[in-house]
Motif scaffolding. Structure first.
Motif: not given
Lengths: 321, 306
Positions: B1-6, B8-9, B11-13, B15-16
């Motif tokens: 579940m921790q795989h690629g967590k950071y 992802f975070i 990547g999502f943060l 642009a905004p």
């Protein structure tokens, strides 16, 4: 990853919000049936209730008149000719002058203002919801250094006076070549809608159960896929509330375009209308102006009447928490 | 579940956050910096001038007038609007004739009133301001027309009268926001358990007592957030829109209606004095933060769980 199986109800299902908009049945009456402690008709009838009832009805009707009359006056005036607007402001129109409306739509550029507004609000609303829910989801569901800092950075944006930032922003946009352009306006709308959207959706995502997302991970879905295919559909009620809030805020926006979008061809609705009032005032076309005014009010009022329940929920959701 | 967590975070943060930083955070920081310069906004050259802008501001009569009016807006508007809204909401929810099965009931047609009252809230404040600018017109407006129709010869100038103009503008903001708070408070009142009212009425309490002893304390959280919300609007965007659209000048006659956000706007974009505009903006920021702090402090009391 946090397991936040909080017992909190999602904001849109908060107690009372369903009776807030109750049709003909007053809110409290309906809720009483749940707690059955109400003694059946045991109370002695007092006259106090009756007197108060007449008084409260009187005040309530008076305010209802005060709210509705200016709107009716505007609609009525938009069908009159200039002469009777000046002569007798409260008389009914002798004849319905529909040409006021076509004049406002074609010659006074109302059609252009509508088109610009639809483009700007369409893109900004989409951008606000996508970016806002991405930030909110990450802040609500992941522990990482700086999480709280970013959250408060967004929340602080809700209370700062926007006018202060607009002075430098004007020159920032100018340097980027985005001043007086629709894309520049869209990006600004999104940026200034983010604080409330993030604030609202973060608490909304916290109320959603985690078990389904975990099941998706077990089945091998990526974080991104889990978000778009599982979490976003689950967050629909919250997205609708915050979407209505932002739609009305962006559709009705006046201050941002007044400062950042001064090109006459790119004006949006409320700003264009004010411009029209200034220029038509000199030309003396009052009837056309009123037609434009009513034209600008009608879509929002119609949407409000149709989606009344959702609109009220969307606009009050933020303050109720 | 921790795989690629950071990944992802981030990547999502990214642009905004970039958008928010460039369009909101950065201009705020810049404007505080600019308030210590002599930047005009027209040319890119400027130099540091220390507190010169602030000294000038303290000797500027128009600034003090704007500040005074903004303080009126932030103190009086929420007070009048929220009181009216509380009164109407209480009438709607508790003011009804007693019916069997319930100690307190809403008036008949409460749903209709809420729909009607909420109407102005969905309209743009700019359109509302424009509508009332015409209604206030001394010659052919709705108000003087109505006064004439009922035989009153008093025909005020409304927005042209320095004594009346500010109140005329404030009345429009009250008109447009009361409905929102009626609906908000109604929702809050509907969630107060009816047993409380029943117990109080059995003990012989009148409606006024139940309002001050039950409704008001239990609704305090909602009132407080409504107060902050209304105050921020009254200091910022709504005050700007109404004053700029309705009044002559705008801000007149004789500076009798000017408010801080309008003066910021005029200094920057009419007088080409961007640095001075940001100085007034900083004053506006301080007023806003002070206001929020005071309201939060006033409201600090024990939370009642029910």
């Amino acid at each position: 990853m946090k397991t936040t199986e909080t017992p909190d109800t999602p904001p849109s299902a908060a107690p009372g919000s369903d009776s807030a908009t109750g049709g003909g049945v007053p809110g409290p009456g309906r809720r009483v049936s749940k707690d059955d402690s109400a003694p059946e008709g045991k109370k002695a009838k007092s006259t106090e209730g009756g007197v108060l009832n007449v008084f409260s009805h009187g005040m309530l009707i008076l305010w209802a008149f005060m709210v509705v009359l200016p709107l009716l006056w505007a609609v009525m005036t938009s069908f009159k000719d200039d002469g009777s607007i000046f002569g007798s402001p409260w008389s009914l129109p002798h004849k319905l002058h529909f040409e006021n409306w076509s004049r406002a739509w074609n010659q006074a550029h109302m059609s252009d203002y509508f088109a610009n507004t639809i483009i700007v609000v369409g893109f900004s609303l989409l951008g606000t919801l996508v970016l806002g829910s991405m930030v909110a989801y990450v802040l609500a569901r992941f522990d990482f250094p700086g999480n709280r800092f970013i959250y408060y950075l967004f929340v602080a944006g809700m209370s700062f006076p926007i006018m202060l930032a607009l002075v430098p922003l004007f020159y920032v946009l100018n340097n980027m070549g985005l001043l007086n352009t629709l894309p520049g306006l869209i990006l600004t709308y999104i940026a200034y809608s983010l604080p409330f959207t993030v604030f609202f959706l973060t608490s909304f995502f916290r109320t959603l159960p985690t078990s389904i997302a975990e099941a998706a991970f077990v089945d091998g879905a990526s974080h991104t896929r889990t978000f778009f295919q599982i979490m976003l559909p689950m967050a629909r009620p919250g997205l609708i509330s915050v979407g209505i809030f932002n739609f009305l805020g962006q559709w009705n926006q006046y201050m941002l375009p007044t400062v950042l979008n001064t090109d006459p061809d790119k004006k949006v609705l409320s700003q264009g209308l004010v411009e029209l009032a200034t220029s038509q005032g000199y030309k003396g076309d009052w009837s056309g102006l009123f037609a434009g005014l009513v034209m600008a009010m009608l879509p929002v009022l119609a949407a409000y009447i149709v989606f009344q329940r959702q609109v009220v929920q969307g606009l009050t959701a933020g303050a109720l928490k | 579940m921790q795989h690629g967590k950071y990944r992802f975070i981030v990547g999502f943060l990214v642009a905004p956050l970039v958008l928010y930083a460039v369009f909101v955070i950065w201009p705020f920081i810049q404007s505080i910096y600019y308030s210590f310069t002599d930047w005009t906004g027209l040319s890119p050259d400027f130099k540091m001038v220390g507190f010169a802008n602030y000294t000038r501001m303290f000797h500027d009569d128009v600034f003090w007038k704007s500040l005074e009016h903004s303080v009126y807006f932030v103190v009086l508007l929420p007070l009048v609007t929220l009181s009216l809204a509380l009164f109407f909401a209480f009438m709607l929810n508790v003011g009804g004739r007693r019916r069997k099965g319930a100690a307190v009931t809403g008036v008949r047609g409460a749903g209709f009133y809420k729909i009607a009252y909420f109407f102005p809230q969905v309209l743009s404040i700019a359109i509302v301001a424009l509508l009332f600018r015409f209604a206030y017109n001394p010659n052919d407006g709705a108000f003087n027309g109505a006064l004439k129709a009922v035989g009153i010869t008093w025909q005020p100038e409304w927005l042209g009268d320095p004594k009346l103009a500010l109140w005329a503008v404030m009345a429009v903001l009250v008109w447009s926001t009361v409905g929102f708070f009626v609906v908000l408070f109604s929702a809050g009142m509907a969630s107060i358990p009816k047993d409380f009212y029943e117990a109080a009425l059995l003990d012989g309490a009148g409606r006024a007592t139940t309002f001050f002893k039950i409704t008001l304390p239990l609704l305090w959280d909602t009132i407080q957030s409504g107060w902050v919300y209304m105050g921020i609007m009254a200091l910022g965007a709504e005050a700007f829109a109404t004053v700029q659209i309705m009044t002559v000048g705008p801000g007149g006659p004789a500076y009798s209606t000017t408010v801080l956000p309008l003066y910021v706007y005029q200094s920057a974009f009419r007088d080409a004095n961007a640095a001075y505009a940001t100085t007034i903006g900083v004053a506006l920021l301080i007023v806003t933060l002070l206001f929020a702090a005071v309201v939060m402090r006033l409201g600090r009391r024990e939370r009642l769980e029910y």
